[in-house]
Design a protein around this motif. Sequence first.
Motif, PDB file in Angstrom:
ATOM      1  N   LYS A 203      38.244  32.082  12.059  1.00  0.00           N
ATOM      2  CA  LYS A 203      37.271  32.601  11.103  1.00  0.00           C
ATOM      3  C   LYS A 203      35.866  32.645  11.688  1.00  0.00           C
ATOM      4  O   LYS A 203      34.990  33.323  11.126  1.00  0.00           O
ATOM      5  N   THR A 204      35.648  31.923  12.759  1.00  0.00           N
ATOM      6  CA  THR A 204      34.367  31.932  13.462  1.00  0.00           C
ATOM      7  C   THR A 204      34.654  32.162  14.935  1.00  0.00           C
ATOM      8  O   THR A 204      35.436  31.419  15.537  1.00  0.00           O
ATOM      9  N   ILE A 205      34.041  33.174  15.522  1.00  0.00           N
ATOM     10  CA  ILE A 205      34.330  33.512  16.909  1.00  0.00           C
ATOM     11  C   ILE A 205      33.039  33.847  17.648  1.00  0.00           C
ATOM     12  O   ILE A 205      32.055  34.299  17.040  1.00  0.00           O
ATOM     13  N   PRO A 206      33.011  33.617  18.972  1.00  0.00           N
ATOM     14  CA  PRO A 206      31.885  34.113  19.772  1.00  0.00           C
ATOM     15  C   PRO A 206      32.014  35.628  19.944  1.00  0.00           C
ATOM     16  O   PRO A 206      33.099  36.133  20.261  1.00  0.00           O
ATOM     17  N   ILE A 207      30.942  36.355  19.714  1.00  0.00           N
ATOM     18  CA  ILE A 207      31.002  37.817  19.801  1.00  0.00           C
ATOM     19  C   ILE A 207      30.154  38.362  20.946  1.00  0.00           C
ATOM     20  O   ILE A 207      30.308  39.525  21.324  1.00  0.00           O
ATOM     21  N   LYS A 208      29.278  37.536  21.510  1.00  0.00           N
ATOM     22  CA  LYS A 208      28.450  37.945  22.645  1.00  0.00           C
ATOM     23  C   LYS A 208      27.667  36.726  23.103  1.00  0.00           C
ATOM     24  O   LYS A 208      27.818  35.630  22.542  1.00  0.00           O
ATOM     25  N   SER A 209      26.839  36.898  24.106  1.00  0.00           N
ATOM     26  CA  SER A 209      25.922  35.835  24.521  1.00  0.00           C
ATOM     27  C   SER A 209      24.508  36.389  24.544  1.00  0.00           C
ATOM     28  O   SER A 209      24.287  37.550  24.900  1.00  0.00           O
ATOM     29  N   VAL A 260      33.493  42.464  13.046  1.00  0.00           N
ATOM     30  CA  VAL A 260      33.149  42.060  14.409  1.00  0.00           C
ATOM     31  C   VAL A 260      32.602  43.254  15.192  1.00  0.00           C
ATOM     32  O   VAL A 260      31.601  43.139  15.907  1.00  0.00           O
ATOM     33  N   LEU A 261      33.234  44.411  15.046  1.00  0.00           N
ATOM     34  CA  LEU A 261      32.772  45.603  15.763  1.00  0.00           C
ATOM     35  C   LEU A 261      31.430  46.081  15.222  1.00  0.00           C
ATOM     36  O   LEU A 261      30.656  46.707  15.955  1.00  0.00           O
ATOM     37  N   ALA A 262      31.150  45.787  13.942  1.00  0.00           N
ATOM     38  CA  ALA A 262      29.839  46.132  13.398  1.00  0.00           C
ATOM     39  C   ALA A 262      28.745  45.292  14.044  1.00  0.00           C
ATOM     40  O   ALA A 262      27.619  45.770  14.270  1.00  0.00           O
ATOM     41  N   GLU A 263      29.063  44.043  14.378  1.00  0.00           N
ATOM     42  CA  GLU A 263      28.094  43.164  15.024  1.00  0.00           C
ATOM     43  C   GLU A 263      27.983  43.450  16.513  1.00  0.00           C
ATOM     44  O   GLU A 263      26.912  43.348  17.104  1.00  0.00           O
ATOM     45  N   ASN A 264      29.115  43.782  17.153  1.00  0.00           N
ATOM     46  CA  ASN A 264      29.134  44.075  18.582  1.00  0.00           C
ATOM     47  C   ASN A 264      30.085  45.235  18.832  1.00  0.00           C
ATOM     48  O   ASN A 264      31.293  45.036  19.019  1.00  0.00           O
ATOM     49  N   ASN A 266      30.719  46.898  21.334  1.00  0.00           N
ATOM     50  CA  ASN A 266      31.366  46.854  22.652  1.00  0.00           C
ATOM     51  C   ASN A 266      32.346  45.701  22.796  1.00  0.00           C
ATOM     52  O   ASN A 266      32.771  45.382  23.903  1.00  0.00           O
ATOM     53  N   TYR A 267      32.703  45.072  21.666  1.00  0.00           N
ATOM     54  CA  TYR A 267      33.585  43.909  21.738  1.00  0.00           C
ATOM     55  C   TYR A 267      34.907  44.273  22.416  1.00  0.00           C
ATOM     56  O   TYR A 267      35.402  43.537  23.269  1.00  0.00           O
ATOM     57  N   PHE A 268      35.506  45.426  22.035  1.00  0.00           N
ATOM     58  CA  PHE A 268      36.734  45.896  22.673  1.00  0.00           C
ATOM     59  C   PHE A 268      36.518  47.119  23.557  1.00  0.00           C
ATOM     60  O   PHE A 268      37.394  47.473  24.325  1.00  0.00           O
ATOM     61  N   GLN A 269      35.471  47.834  23.370  1.00  0.00           N
ATOM     62  CA  GLN A 269      35.056  48.959  24.220  1.00  0.00           C
ATOM     63  C   GLN A 269      35.763  50.280  23.920  1.00  0.00           C
ATOM     64  O   GLN A 269      35.232  51.346  24.219  1.00  0.00           O
ATOM     65  N   HIS A 270      36.965  50.266  23.363  1.00  0.00           N
ATOM     66  CA  HIS A 270      37.702  51.519  23.193  1.00  0.00           C
ATOM     67  C   HIS A 270      37.653  52.047  21.758  1.00  0.00           C
ATOM     68  O   HIS A 270      38.377  52.982  21.416  1.00  0.00           O
ATOM     69  N   GLY A 271      36.800  51.453  20.906  1.00  0.00           N
ATOM     70  CA  GLY A 271      36.563  51.997  19.578  1.00  0.00           C
ATOM     71  C   GLY A 271      37.560  51.608  18.517  1.00  0.00           C
ATOM     72  O   GLY A 271      37.449  52.039  17.367  1.00  0.00           O
ATOM     73  N   TYR A 353      35.327  41.653  25.393  1.00  0.00           N
ATOM     74  CA  TYR A 353      34.714  40.323  25.358  1.00  0.00           C
ATOM     75  C   TYR A 353      35.756  39.204  25.429  1.00  0.00           C
ATOM     76  O   TYR A 353      35.447  38.092  25.849  1.00  0.00           O
ATOM     77  N   THR A 354      36.992  39.491  25.052  1.00  0.00           N
ATOM     78  CA  THR A 354      38.042  38.476  25.161  1.00  0.00           C
ATOM     79  C   THR A 354      38.394  38.157  26.610  1.00  0.00           C
ATOM     80  O   THR A 354      39.060  37.149  26.878  1.00  0.00           O
ATOM     81  N   LEU A 355      37.983  38.996  27.554  1.00  0.00           N
ATOM     82  CA  LEU A 355      38.252  38.749  28.975  1.00  0.00           C
ATOM     83  C   LEU A 355      37.004  38.334  29.745  1.00  0.00           C
ATOM     84  O   LEU A 355      37.064  38.184  30.965  1.00  0.00           O
ATOM     85  N   VAL A 356      35.892  38.167  29.063  1.00  0.00           N
ATOM     86  CA  VAL A 356      34.638  37.864  29.761  1.00  0.00           C
ATOM     87  C   VAL A 356      34.741  36.536  30.498  1.00  0.00           C
ATOM     88  O   VAL A 356      35.269  35.557  29.976  1.00  0.00           O
TER      89      VAL A 356
END
Length: 480
Positions: A203-209, A260-264, A266-271, A353-356
């Motif tokens: 329910k809580t995840i890192p979305i960027k740095s 999550v995509l609204a906040e970032n 580029n989280y998955f990059q492919h839309g 971002y899951t592979l960062v």
Amino acid sequence: MPLFRNILTLTFAVLLVSIGEIKAQDTTLSPASISTPDSVRVNNIFIIGNEKTQKSIILRELDFTTDFLYEWETFMGIIRADQQKIYNLRLFTEVEITPLFTGDKEVEILISVKERWYVLPSVIFQLADRNFSEWWTNQGRDWSRVNYGLKINHNNVGGRNEKLRFSGQLGFTKALDILYSKPYIDKKQKHGLAIQLTYADQKTIPIKSEYNRQVFYTNETESVLRKNFSAALRYSYRRSFYNYHFLTLGYNKTWVSPDVLAENPNYFQHGDNNLRYAFLQYSFRHDNRNVAAYATKGELLQVTATKYGILYTKDLDEVELNLVANKYFTLSDRFHFAAGLTGVWFLSPQQPYTLVRGIGYSPNFIRGYELNVIEGQQLYVQKNSLRYKLLDLSFDISQFMPLEQFSTLPLKMYLSANFDHGNVKDRNNIPENARLANQYLFGYGAGLDVVAIYDMVLRFEYSVNNQGEGNFFFNFRAPF
């Protein structure tokens, strides 16, 4: 620092139990020398203490055989190496190989082992953050960021060194994990298989740095933001004692909430809010450490190549290369030096971002920067520790402990002087992270390492980085 002094006081207080009926033995003493022949022949090999472990698992680690003439000094070197190999199976708390003379140049070999407790049901109570310092400082000691549940490990199924693990977890991350591994599926004991299934939601995840810190996100309804399922089948090949080859075929599916995509974006990059891919991974591992949990002699080399996206590359088409190279030098009975190098290379300029990857994510830490994450596509970290063995004791508590597997409490303490350095190359040059990304970083300090029962390692360190920031850090495993 009062906290550091209190921890040292508590640690040394453990030694006071030796004034009672518990007997402490200094394990650094060497046996008395006796006259020996120039060469010997092994007639028979006997094993005692292996009530559950099959004899073939132990014999697989031996580099000598019967009916062969060995030069004595060479033979003793082989015995010492074999003793460490059997211990590094992590099936035994004690291993001793003793040659028994039956003639001038003939010996019988006695291998004495003391088995561990193999079925370990345990309560999961662990922090969800990258390390203890992240939770303590950056997350304000938030107890909601704790995972809890039940884990059952069977580390020697059928006495064949097979591993079976099941864990069900609640708390910050809800997860289910099942793993079964069989080290040998053939009579020659060279080929093995493992399978693993995992599921997790958060329910809580890192979305960027930003500013070299993780940014966590929870939506207003506190609903699940990410679900992940993965499955993997691994084939292993062990041709020699110290060299391993692994080939893994896996599948991963990750779903995230549209929030999550609204906040970032580029989280998955492919839309899309689903990321699906199969992956193929090859890894070569050379492991010749005297003690895997906390080595003081030997070396470890691991090279891994992973292709994300095979046959179907719409969601992801990426290659990752990893290198781990550690060397451990015994300088004297009390001093040893450890040096380690890790490197990560992605071929593409940007990843989901899951592979960062980056400094701050295990195992790529620079001491003094435990509170930071420095993300990018390429990195190297080089670590160094000069360690002094302060204590090496073993406590016999058999008269108080009815279980033989816990009747001996080993305790080792090392003082360490540390220096780490490295760099992360971020091709995207994110302005918010420019303070530490694409910069040469280093940290240094001193610490106390405690190695206890069942290879448990505790590290208490004070480190300063090249930004002039110093802090006390606590960790649960060896740095490399």
